[in-house]
Each structure stands twice: as C-alpha cells, then as structure tokens.
Design an enzyme around this catalytic site. Structure first.
Site, PDB file in Angstrom:
ATOM      1  N   ASP A 179       0.842  -1.190   0.000  1.00 59.80           N
ATOM      2  CA  ASP A 179       0.000   0.000   0.000  1.00 59.80           C
ATOM      3  C   ASP A 179       0.878   1.240   0.000  1.00 59.80           C
ATOM      4  O   ASP A 179       2.031   1.204  -0.445  1.00 59.80           O
ATOM      5  CB  ASP A 179      -0.934  -0.015   1.212  1.00 59.80           C
ATOM      6  N   HIS A 211      -3.956   6.061   3.389  1.00 57.48           N
ATOM      7  CA  HIS A 211      -4.622   4.852   2.910  1.00 57.48           C
ATOM      8  C   HIS A 211      -4.011   3.580   3.488  1.00 57.48           C
ATOM      9  O   HIS A 211      -4.721   2.690   3.981  1.00 57.48           O
ATOM     10  CB  HIS A 211      -4.546   4.837   1.378  1.00 57.48           C
ATOM     11  N   SER A 269     -10.867  -1.103  -1.332  1.00 54.75           N
ATOM     12  CA  SER A 269      -9.613  -1.013  -0.578  1.00 54.75           C
ATOM     13  C   SER A 269      -9.814  -1.388   0.881  1.00 54.75           C
ATOM     14  O   SER A 269      -8.888  -1.848   1.549  1.00 54.75           O
ATOM     15  CB  SER A 269      -9.053   0.409  -0.654  1.00 54.75           C
TER      16      SER A 269
END
Length: 1447
Positions: A178, A405, A591
C-alpha cells in the site's frame, strides 16, 4: 465502598469541585445529571482512564470524540469526557462543553465519601448491582455502534473470536502492499499477545532514497561537513571504527504527502510572515528617517541613497508575493558501527528556533527490521519515519507513508486496541510488514519497482498473507510481469494473496488488475451492512438488508473468469497516521473490503498454525469460496459479489474436515471450437455474432501440486471421481461424470444462447467429488451470456420506460450499437420522488485486448426533470448502459424514483478513424458517410501539439542492488538507463512518451519504468512512470533519464535504441486549424470553406482537407516531427447549453496527425565579394585559414591541469608573436582567461582586456557609429560587420576587465592590501598603442576605496573603466548588467543592486547561473534580511543540486 457501584442522580455538581485521576473500571451510570450553563467550566472530571469505549444515551462514545446528532439534540453532546465501557450518561441538559479532559496514569479508586466530597454532592448506590455482573442497560447499543465502525460480525469474525480468542491472527504475518503504514498510529504498536505489531517497514519505490555515497572525515573538534553544506557535530558516543561518515541530504517535502506539505507550509509561513513584517517595518522606518533628515533632496548622491531605501521597501513587498516554501532540508549521516549500519538525521530546520533536532542529539537508527525503531521529524509535522540502509551505506532510505490509505488498511487488517477491543482490526494478533508501493513522487501511484520489491520483501520476511488495496483497468487479464511473479509467490511459497477488485462499478466487466483479473489473487468486492450504514456512514435510515456498494466493480473478466472472488465489508473507521492529527477516520472502497477479508483469512491461518495443520493457499481459498453466504438470490449475483460474503467460522469448520486432503490447484483452460483465440478461463458471450447459434467449448482441467510434492505419495495416487453439473441445463450442457487424475482431463460443454431472453444470464459448470460432496465444487466454470437489444439502423433509437429505483438498485440495459454509430445521446427523465436522488450513469463496451471503454457520470435530481448526456461509442459492439441509484441516496424516504431512459445513436464515419496527413500534399480527400440517420456535418480539425522523436544519446545496462533487487533463486534484476537530450526555443508544456511501454503497469512484460527531466543544472523539473505527465518547462536545454527494469538482459538490449516521443503543447494562439473544402481546387482557388452540411442517411460526402500554410507551422521542428490534434465531424442533435442552434461538438472525436514537410529554404542572393576579398591572393587566404585554425585550437584547449596550462601559455606566447595585431586572437585569449577560476588569472584578465582595447581604434569606431550608415554595397556591409565586431569586442573587454577589477578589489579588501592596477591606474583612452604594466615592467598601486568617503576618481580605475563601457553599450542590458549590479553594491546601494540583479536573473536567454544566486544571497545579507538569506540558500540547493537523484 468503591466508586464502581455509584451513579450520579439528579445532582448539580459544585462548580468549584474537581475529580482528578479517577479510574472508572466498572459500571458508573450518570442519570439525569443537570449542570448549570456556567458550571462546566469550573466543575471538571479529569484524568479518567478509559479501558473501553462508553455509551451516552443510545450513542456510543469513543475516546476524544463528540456525538452531537445521533439520538441527541443539537445542543446535547458529551464533549471529550472519557468514560469506561459500561458508563452511561442520559438526559444531560448541559448546553456548554465540559472542560478539557486530560489523561492521568494514576489508578485511584476512592470510596463513596471521597467521591462525594470531590464532586460536591452525594452518590447513590445502584440498586441490584454487583461486582460480578454489572447491570448495564445500553451496552448492546454501544457494541452495535462500535461494531458498525469496524465491521466484523458480517464475516463471522466476532463469533469466531468469542469461541477461539487465541486464534486472533497470532503466528500470522501479513504484508501490506500500500502507501505505507505509520508504525506510530493508534492500534499498530503491539499485537494482542504483546509482540511488535509491525516487524518490517520498507519503501519499495525508492522515493525516500538518499544518495549517501559521499564520505567525509570528522575534524579535530568532532565536526563534519554535511551534504547540504551545514557544519554538523558528531556525538562522541557513536561508535565508528573506520571514521568514515557517509553524508547526504533530502528535502523534507519530498517525503511528505501533499496534504501534510500544505499544512506545514501554512504553519511555516505564519512564522516567516512575522519576520517579513518586521523587515518591512524596518525598511519603512529607514525610509521615513531619511525623509525626515532630508526633506528636500537635490544632491545626486542623496537621491541615489533615497532611491536605494525605497527599492529595499519595494523589494520586500514583491518578495512576499513570490514566496514559495521548498521546505526544510534534512542532513543525513550514515556509518558502520562494527556490527550494523546506522543512520542519524539533522532536523534542526524542522524544529525552528527551539534548539531541537540537532544531529548530535539524534538517537541512531538502523534498518527497521533489526531494532524496530521509528522516529518523528518534529512536533509540527507529527510525521513518523523509519530508516533502512543499503549498498554498504551508500543509500539511506527514509520511509514515510505517501497517504493515510495504507495505515487505514493495516488498521482494518490487524489493529489492536487493548482499551477499545470493539475497534480492533479483524486479526489483532497478526503481525504486519509494511511494503510501500505507492511512490511519493507520483502522488502515491504504484510502480513496477515497488511491486517487485514488495514481493521480494514478502519472501524475506516469510509472510503468510499479502493484502493489496491497489489496482487499475487492464488490457489483458491474468497477464504480465507482476502477475507472473505474484503467481510464483503464491504457488511456490504458499503465500495467500488478497486484493481489491476495484471501485469502477456498477457496470459489468469493470474489475481491475491485479485483484479482479488474476487467477492467483483473490479479488474482493465491497459490501455494506445496515450496521455499517448506521454507525460508520451515519445515514438517516439504514437499508433493511446488506447489499453491495454501488461503485464496487463487477465481473466477469474479458476472458470469462468470475472477476470478483468474494465480498467483505467495504468501509470502516480505522487508524490513520499521526500527521493527519486524528486517531482514525472513515474510508470506504474495495480497498477496505480487501483488508477485512485478509484479516478474516488470518484468523483461520492462526487456528491452522496453532493446531499444526498444513496450509495451502488453494485449499484455504476453496474453503472461503465454498462456505460464503449469498447476499441475494439473484441468478447473476456472482458477477456482483463473487461467491458471496465470506464467513470465517464456516471456512474454519470446512478446513477442519480437509486436514488430510492434498493441496491441489485445479488449472482450467477453455478453447472454443473453430476459434483460434488463446486459452480462456471461462465463457463470456456478449457480441451479436457469438449469439446466433450454440457453441461448443473444450475444457481442460489439470490438477497441479506444489513442486516439492512427493510423486509416489501424492501425485500418482491422486484420483477424483467428479460429478459435473450445470446450474441451468436449458442453455448450458455438460457431461455427467469425469474421472480426474494428475495428468488432467479434457471434456466439452455446449452453450446455447439462442432462446435466452434479452439481458444478462449467468451459469456454471461445477465439478464435485462424489466421495466428498460436502467439500462443494472442486472447480467451477463460469459462463456469462449477454443478450443485447437490437436497434434498427433505420431508426436508431430505443426507450426504456417505467423504471423504478430504490436505493442500491441497478438497472442494466444491453444494446447492440448499430453499425456506423460513433456517438450516443442519452436523455434521462426522473420523477415521482420526494427527496433528491443521486444516480450513477455509465456505459461500457469491450474491445479485444483493450481496456474496457467506460464512460460514467453522476446525475443528481433535486426535482422532476430531464438530463442529457452524450458519449462516444463503437458501432457493432454491445454496450451496457447502467443506471444505478446510489445505495445511500434517498435515505429516510420510502418513495421510489421513477425514470425513463431514451437512447439515440448517431454516426458520421470517415474511411479511417484516425487520419494521418502528409504535409507535402496540397489537399487530402476524406469521404464522410452518415450511415444511420440525418446528421449535421460540421468538420473541424485542430492541431494542438507537435510530436518530436528523439533517439537516446546514451544507453547503459547494469545490475541493480543485490540487497534490494534480487529475485528468488538468485535472479538479478538489471536496469536499462536511457538518456535523451532536447531543447526548447521557448517555454512550453511537454509530455514525454515511450509509447510501447506507456499505459501499462500490470499487463506488461517489463517490470518497471521511471523517468526524470533535468535542466542543465541537474534540477528535477518533472518525473513520471508508465503514465506520462505533462510538465511546463522554460526555454532551455534538457536531459531526460529513463529507467527500465527486468531480469532478462536480452529484453533490455532490444530497448536500447527506443525513440522518445516528446509532445510539445502549442500556445492556443499558435494552434493550427485546417480548412475543409467541398471541391478539390477550393484550397488553391480560394473557394468557400465547408463549415457545415446536412447529410441524408447513407449519403457519402467527399471533403478536401487543405494542408497548412508554411507560416502557420512551428519553425523549430526537427525532421520527423508530427503535429497532432483532434478531428471532429458532427454536432449534437439536441443543441447546446450556449443556445447554439448547430449544437455542441459531438463527443466522438479521433486523432489527426500531420506529418510536417521539410522546411522551405529562403532563396539566397548570390553573395558579392568585397573589394578586399577580390584583392586577396590564394596565399593570403591560406594564411588566414591557418591562423583561424590555430586560434580555434587555442580556444578549445583545456587548461585544468598545470601541464595543460603551461602548454596553453606557450601557445599564447607564440601566437601573439605571430599575429600581434589580430583582434580575434586577443578576444579568444580574454575569453579563456575570464572563464578561469584561478585567482591569479584576474590580473591577466585585466592585461588581456587592455590588449583588446588597444587594438581598437575607438575614435574611428565613434565616428562610424556617430553617423547613420545605410550602405548596401558589399564593402559597406562588410565595414558595418567589422565595426560591430570591434564594438562588441571592446565592450566585452571593458566588461570583463571591470569584473576582474572588482574581484581583485574584494581579495585585497580581505587581505587589507592595495589593488594592483595597470598603466598608472588608468585605461588607455586613445587609439595609440600604450604599453601595459607587463610590457614596461611598471606596477602602480592605487589605494582601495574608503568605506566612509567618496572614492577619488583619479585613482578609481573601476569607475573609469565603467564610464568607458557606458559610452559604447547600454549597461542595463542583460549581457552587461552584472557589472552594474556589482557597481551599485560597491557604492553602498545593495537595494538598487538587488533590484538590478533580480532583473538579470529573470532573463531566460541563459540557464540559471549559480553565481548570480550566490550574489543575491550576499546582497540580501548585506541589507540585513536573514530570513530571506536563509530562504535563498534553500532555493540554491533546489536549483543547483550536486548530482542527479537516485531512481
């Protein structure tokens, strides 16, 4: 009696009372607690330790949060009051926020009397409460609320953990592919059993790399010179046996996200603005004081002084407008302590004036994997980082995240909150490895380098699982370099790879790579439950049942695979990095679904490991797929949710029964009879020609074992007796049985779509082991058939009426686009609703080996109305038109929205979709046809960019780092570095393209590509990867460096001569618009241009496209250049929002390329010889050619070494003797000496300048330029050229002499001695030959100018020289203005000097020159603006880096 048995009932607290450090461990109920408006500021409840979140009324409370809306009036909220899990506050009437709560480590459990005394009122005991079983009425509401923030119930994880609390991920290691994980984030410190949560943190992209190959030694005082130029003190306690200190530096903003940079810039500018305001105030005071002292200024010197003060003030105002913060510089030091490599950072600039951040105070760090240390740069940024050191200390990697994220994903997967267990991630006992694949230089875009290094890191850390919440559309599913490497990691190393399926729904075939398109990766769709909708999304009225998020991507893949494997909750409130200045936030997407699934699998792996059961990624995947629960009963639901919503407990039970089953991968390949297409993974029929009759398919099923499987014990005995079953035999037929052995079997299936209704149909052929039917299907063959609506070409319009929409409903319409259609116009009418509705509208078409053609938009209806849309289409190809009401739209309303969709197809076709024109042709014919209906023909062709090809000037292949870039089995990765040079004659926006490699990350054979664009000073002005980025560049010369990686050198060799295509955007005023004519001779005869015409259905209209006239074409284009632009043929039928009766340009456009013809050469008249040239003999011409050749050799000879300088000096002596009166020789000598950096050459520059001056007859020169000369005869032209040459040589000599005089003056001022000068301190002012100091042996010194009084003009050689220069040229011109700048500074007017210098720097005729910026810093320091001097020093490092950065 303990405090845990009391509640507060109808009491008003004493305003002066406080309750400090109370640990509320057991139930406390606050019932009808009333507090006057003025009481909360004085009555504090402070320092309560919080074990788990609390509830207030019916709204759950978590640490540090306010809840103002859910079941509360707007004025009622619980501020930041921290309560334990069983605390309840009801009916609180306070209108003001309670005092700030702070934490306290104390654990005090006061008795009833003590608490009553502290609170100022009595406590009452709860009736019926006991220590063992507290009675908490709203506890279930709290759990429901927090469970909706971090969903686990939906996948059965909560029930599994209740039954098996120690199977919470312990013993499982998960790699997070990520944007990077913050090791300091809440919940990511330790696991549930006390082990480190994050065991390795790696920047796989290289975006945080620092070149530390430069080695220095410490001086006697323990200081070193940092790479930034700073003097850094080494801590004496640091062990360094070799004494070698590797140094490098990095701009901090290059490590931060754009969001963090914006915040830091704002905070830093606030402090800088204070210093700026003070400087402006001082400048104003100086100006005011001067005006008060000299009310009327008549003296020239005072006028200049006053002008200088005014200029300073004006400059400060202008500098404020141009302020751009490039951020602090981090100095890095790396050394080997005898055991490991260590690193330390100097971050003083980030700490301001606090005295913190010094290198000497830094606690050394090593690779995170070794000691698991992280640091935080400063309190301002709150950004954590770790370090890794590679290549024997030559590369330091500072690892930060490139967005929140990755941390959010990691929190969903495995966060552990011991005080708030309901907010734990799915697998709180698992350990994590952070693999940063999102490059900070690209705004967190993944790169091939990052992906490959991530897989290497997975193997090094022996990870069990990979979660990757990244992806994008692909041209070819299940293909590419990364896909192959990922398959190897799964099949050879037994790693389970889970990835998001994409957020491009709700249309079919929108799954993204790698999660939704790769056989070895489990693709996850996003599901939302009522609990999530209520708690996380705070919708007014949650849906009655769970459903898929509207935007979640759907299958199948173009090669027939299901696409979505499983679904999981796709939203959560999870931890985020500290630099966001909050603990957690809400994010949603596939996600978020992927880490939920990954954590769920980790729970099962934890159980299997604890019980000693062998783990196979194939069996585990099968367990989850065969035990998932359906989200709905729709027959096509698998295309949306995959096998369904995964279930942890059921998958575990399934695997318990599979202990003795061999690990088998059933590899399937399908081939259609009569079709030479490559092997497929399923059946996918959606085009008209595939639906006309039944088709037969050959299915190959081959069991594959691990490469280490024992042949005798596993492979040979393997045999399965399978029952084959079709889910819908009416159109999908298959054999009944199949005996399957290790070598595999082939069987046929038949798909008959002829009798199917319009729409989408899904079926499967399942192979189930007859002896173990409980296992469910061993394999499934997905079959998808789409039956489109056929639209008549004579009436290309279709309408869908009476459509009813409730939240989350998706209406799909499949239409066979008529042949010849190039665009569609869609009208959506919506009515019958009460609250606003938000629809997602999309259209998708599939073309072989192309990314899906997806057009989408959102449409919000606030009242009954109609909306028009238009988008391009491909004729003869099935289109899915999707209208979906967002799952969260119309919450609280029970009224469905009614809609009608009208689709109208249009078409204007040329023979070629993309037109290429040869600029050498006068006209080009193009035939246009309207195949469907009456169309408005309105052709336009605009060329907006010029595409110039460049070949590499250098290419090199070399092995990369053995510590970072070596695959399993010792396969070394190599890098091909390509260098391209290009120039821009004026500022332009450019986009570099390597077409073969562009627009592919996952579906490419090559691992990675990355480029950087540099100016002549090595400054990075742009960078990109496979998706080229446009960058605005000023006029100048540039170098582009491109890196391509692969472990196969032969592949790289084939790219060594790859041409680079540089697209240069033209200014709008320079756009080239081509004209259309209806007649072939129209372009030459001046006929009327064709602006528009109406075409009847089927009519063909020939058009003649005229080539552009030469004066409209770019003048600086190289051979092979092509102009590119857009070509449009028609207009929309429904007009324009601008009330244009002809309609707007249709969205269907194509590219037009225009091959530039050779540039026409201007006819040159025969050059007439001058009288002097006529008289020259051959011998004279030969002598001149030899002389010029000698001078050329002299000017090109190097003088960097002593030997080279001696040879050059000898040549100078010889040539001066041979050609004593040749001006060009003296000019070249002067140029060479002036370019020298040797201090001793300054006197020689003055002498050389005098030599040039003495060879020029200035009287004749003045006489010539004093009259107007317009002669055109050859002798007059030649005379003008000679005079201009002499004038320029004279001015250049005076200019260089002036600079040399100032340099010597500065040196002498420092040494406190006199200035040597030439010829009695004067320059020769007549045309007579005056001997120089070197010739007559005299050397007369003039005293340096005093600091207080005016200089004596009689001895001020510089001023005499400057006055002479001013006679011949404008000293304000950029060519000479540097001398003016230094003169103003010399005269004590640094403000005026700085203004002139800024004007010189702005001149773009030359690239940025470091000496000018260094001079600017000196002037700023002389004026007394330290904040601006520091600012300019920072920019000096930006503009003039010492070397190219690492890739």
């Amino acid at each position: 009696m303990a405090f845990d048995k009391f509640f507060l009932s109808n009491r008003v607290p004493n305003p002066s009372s406080e309750c400090w450090g109370t640990h509320l461990r057991d139930p406390v109920t606050l019932v009808n607690l009333t507090c006057p408006e003025d009481s909360w500021d004085k009555a504090h409840v402070r320092g309560h330790a919080l074990d788990t979140p609390a509830t207030c009324g019916r709204a759950s409370l978590s640490v540090g949060h306010s809840y103002r809306r859910r079941h509360f009036k707007r004025s009622d909220f619980c501020g930041r009051l921290l309560l334990s899990s069983s605390c309840v506050a009801r009916g609180k009437k306070s209108r003001r926020r309670p005092g700030l709560v702070t934490s306290s480590p104390k654990d005090l459990t006061p008795g009833r009397d003590q608490v009553s005394k502290m609170l100022g009122f009595e406590l009452e005991e709860i009736e019926g409460s006991t220590d063992e079983e507290p009675n908490v009425e709203i506890k279930s509401d709290s759990a429901e609320f927090l469970g909706g923030l971090m969903p686990k119930k939906e996948v059965g994880a909560d029930s599994f953990l209740k039954k098996f609390p120690v199977y919470d991920g312990r013993g499982v290691t998960i790699a997070i592919f990520d944007s990077g994980v913050d090791p300091a984030a809440a919940g990511l410190e330790t696991t549930s059993d006390g082990r480190p949560k994050i065991i390795d943190v790696v920047d796989c992209t290289g975006s945080g790399d620092i070149d530390t190959s430069s080695v220095v030694k410490a001086d006697n005082d323990g200081y070193i010179s940092g790479a930034s130029g700073a003097r850094l003190q080494i801590n004496k306690s640091w062990k360094n046996p070799s004494g070698d200190w590797h140094v490098g530096y990095k701009f901090a903003f290059g490590l931060f996200t754009d969001t963090l940079v914006t915040r830091i810039k704002k905070e830093r500018k606030r402090k800088w603005a204070e210093e700026q305001r003070e400087a402006i105030t001082v400048a104003m005071r100086q100006l005011t004081a001067f005006d008060a002292k000299y009310p009327k200024v008549s003296d020239a010197a005072l006028k200049k002084e006053r002008e200088d003060l005014q200029t300073r003030y004006d400059l400060l105002q202008k500098l404020s407008d141009n302020y751009e913060d490039k951020g602090p510089i981090i100095d890095a030091v790396v050394w080997y302590d005898g055991d490991v490599w260590r690193a330390a950072l100097d971050t003083q600039e980030m700490e301001g004036d606090t005295g913190l951040g010094k290198l000497i105070d830094f606690i050394p760090m090593t690779n995170y994997r070794i000691e698991r240390k992280y640091g935080i740069f400063s309190r301002m940024d709150a950004c954590s980082f770790v370090t890794n050191i590679y290549d024997d200390g030559n590369i330091l990697s500072i690892v930060t995240d490139s967005s929140p994220h990755g941390t959010h994903v990691a929190g969903i997967t495995a966060a552990h909150h011991p005080q708030e267990p309901l907010l734990n991630g799915v697998a709180p006992g698992a350990q994590l490895v952070s693999c940063k694949i999102g490059d900070s230089r690209l705004g967190s875009m993944e790169t091939g380098t990052g992906l490959t290094r991530g897989l290497i890191t997975v193997i090094e850390n022996k990870c069990d699982l990979i979660n990757m919440s990244y992806g994008e559309p692909t041209m070819m599913p299940d293909y590419g370099r990364f896909i192959d490497l990922a398959s190897e990691v799964v099949n050879k190393y037994g790693v389970i790879f889970i990835s998001s399926a994409g957020n491009n729904g709700p249309s079919l075939s929108t799954v993204t790579a790698p999660g939704g398109t790769s056989s070895s990766i489990i693709g996850i769709g996003a599901y939302v439950s009522p609990s999530m909708a209520a708690a996380a999304h705070s919708v007014v009225e949650p849906p009655s049942r769970g459903l898929q998020y509207t935007w979640s991507s759907r299958g199948p893949t173009p090669d027939g695979d299901l696409g979505v494997s499983l679904s999981a909750p796709g939203g959560a409130v999870a931890p985020v990095p500290k630099w966001t200045l909050q603990k957690r936030m809400l994010m949603n997407g596939t996600s978020m679904a992927s880490p939920c699934a990954c954590g769920s699998v980790a729970l099962v792996l934890s159980a299997l490991k604890a019980e000693g059961q062998a783990i196979s990624p194939h069996i585990v995947r099968k367990a989850f797929e065969n035990t998932a629960v359906k989200v709905s009963e729709s027959p096509v639901e698998p295309l949306t949710t995959g096998r369904g919503l995964l279930q942890v407990d059921k998958a575990y039970e399934y695997l318990q029964k599979c202990k003795d089953r061999p690990s088998v991968l059933y590899k399937m390949q399908l081939t259609r009879f009569g079709n030479s297409a490559p092997n497929l993974r399923g059946v996918y029929l959606r085009e008209f020609q595939d639906l006309l009759q039944a088709s037969e398919w050959s299915v190959s099923v081959k069991p594959e074992f691990h490469e280490d499987a024992d042949n005798l014990e596993l492979v040979v005995p393997f045999e399965e007796r399978l029952q084959l079953e079709s889910t819908d035999p009416s159109w999908l037929k298959c054999p009944e049985y199949l005996l399957l052995t290790h070598n595999g079997r082939t069987f046929n299936i038949v798909v008959d779509p002829t009798n199917l209704s319009e729409g989408v149909h899904y079926g499967e052929v399942r192979g189930t082991d007859l002896e173990a039917s409980w296992r469910g299907p061993s394999f499934r063959i997905p079959v998808t058939v789409i039956k489109p609506i056929q639209v008549s070409a004579s009436s290309p319009k279709v309408t869908f009426s009476d459509l009813s929409f409730v939240p989350g409903f998706t209406d799909r319409r499949f239409i066979l686009v008529p042949e010849g259609a190039t665009w569609a116009e869609v009208t959506i009418r919506c009515h019958g609703f009460d609250t606003p509705r938000r629809f997602l509208v999309s259209a998708v078409q599939l073309m072989p080996k192309k990314r899906p053609s997806v057009w989408e938009t959102y449409a919000t209806f606030t009242s009954p109305s109609a909306k028009d849309f238009a988008f391009p289409v491909d004729g003869g190809v099935t289109m899915e038109l999707t209208l979906a009401l967002s799952w969260s739209s119309a919450n609280g309303s029970h009224v469905p929205a009614l809609a009608e969709i009208e689709v109208d197809f249009h078409g204007l076709l040329a023979e070629e979709r993309e037109l290429s024109i040869n600029g050498g042709e006068i006209v080009t014919r193009v035939d246009i046809r309207a195949p469907l209906a009456i169309e408005k023909l309105a052709p336009s062709a605009t060329l907006t960019s010029v595409r110039v090809p460049y070949r590499p000037v250098e290419s090199k292949i070399e092995p990369l780092s053995a510590s970072r870039d070596k695959l399993s089995n010792g396969r070394q990765i190599y890098a091909l570095t390509l260098k391209y040079k290009f120039s821009l004659g004026e500022a332009a926006e450019v986009t570099p393209r390597l077409s073969y490699l562009n627009n592919r990350i996952y579906d490419t054979e090559f691992e990675s590509q990355f480029y950087m664009i540099f100016d002549v000073n090595k400054r990075v002005l742009g960078s990109g990867d496979c998706y080229p980025k446009k960058v605005k560049l000023p006029k100048g010369d540039y170098l582009l460096r491109m890196l391509v990686r692969h472990d196969n050198v032969n592949y790289l060799e084939k790219l060594k001569k790859s041409p680079l295509l540089l697209d240069r955007k033209l200014e709008e005023k320079n756009y080239v618009k081509l004209n259309f004519f209806s007649h072939i001779d129209g372009a030459l005869t001046g006929g009327e241009q064709l602006k528009g015409k109406t075409l009847a259905p089927g009519e063909i209209c020939p058009l003649y496209l005229a080539s552009a006239v030469d004066d409209k074409l770019p003048k600086d284009s190289l051979l092979g250049s092509v102009l590119i632009g857009k070509l449009r043929w028609g207009k929309l039928s429904k007009g324009s929002s601008k009330k244009d009766s002809n309609g707007e340009d249709c969205p269907a456009c194509s590219q037009i390329s225009y091959v530039l013809p050779p540039q026409s050469k201007t006819e040159e008249k025969g050059k007439e010889k001058t009288s002097a040239e006529v008289k020259k003999t051959v011998a004279q011409t030969l002598d001149e050619e030899i002389r010029d050749a000698k001078i050329k050799v002299l000017s090109s000879s190097p003088i960097s070494t002593k030997e080279e300088r001696k040879d050059w000096d000898d040549l100078v002596s010889v040539f001066k003797t041979e050609y004593p009166q040749h001006l060009q020789l003296r000019v070249e000598i002067l140029q060479k000496l002036a370019a020298s950096q040797e201090k001793d050459d300054k006197l020689k520059v003055i002498q050389a300048a005098d030599d040039v001056v003495l060879l020029i007859d200035r009287d004749a020169l003045a006489k010539y330029f004093g009259i107007k000369s317009e002669g055109e005869d050859p002798d007059a032209v030649q005379l003008k050229k000679e005079m201009e040459t002499q004038r320029d040589a004279l001015a250049d000599a005076l200019y260089k002499k002036g600079l040399a005089l100032l340099d010597i003056e500065e040196q002498v001022t420092l040494k406190d001695t006199t200035i040597p000068s030439t010829a009695e301190g004067t320059i020769p002012l007549s045309a007579e030959r005056v001997p120089t100091s070197a010739e007559d042996g005299k050397e007369t010194g003039a005293a340096p100018p005093g600091k207080d009084g005016p200089r004596d003009e009689k001895v001020d050689e510089f001023e005499q020289n400057f006055k002479e220069l001013r006679k011949w040229v404008d000293v304000a011109l950029p060519k000479y203005s540097l001398l003016s700048v230094k003169r103003e500074s010399r005269a004590g007017r640094p403000g005026t000097a700085l203004k002139a210098l800024n004007d010189l720097i702005q001149d773009d005729s030359k690239p940025p020159q470091k000496n000018l910026y260094e001079l600017r810093i000196q002037l700023i320091e002389k004026i007394g603006w330290p904040h601006w001097a520091a600012y300019e020093r920072k920019w000096l490092k930006v503009r003039f880096p010492s070397d190219y950065p690492l890739f």
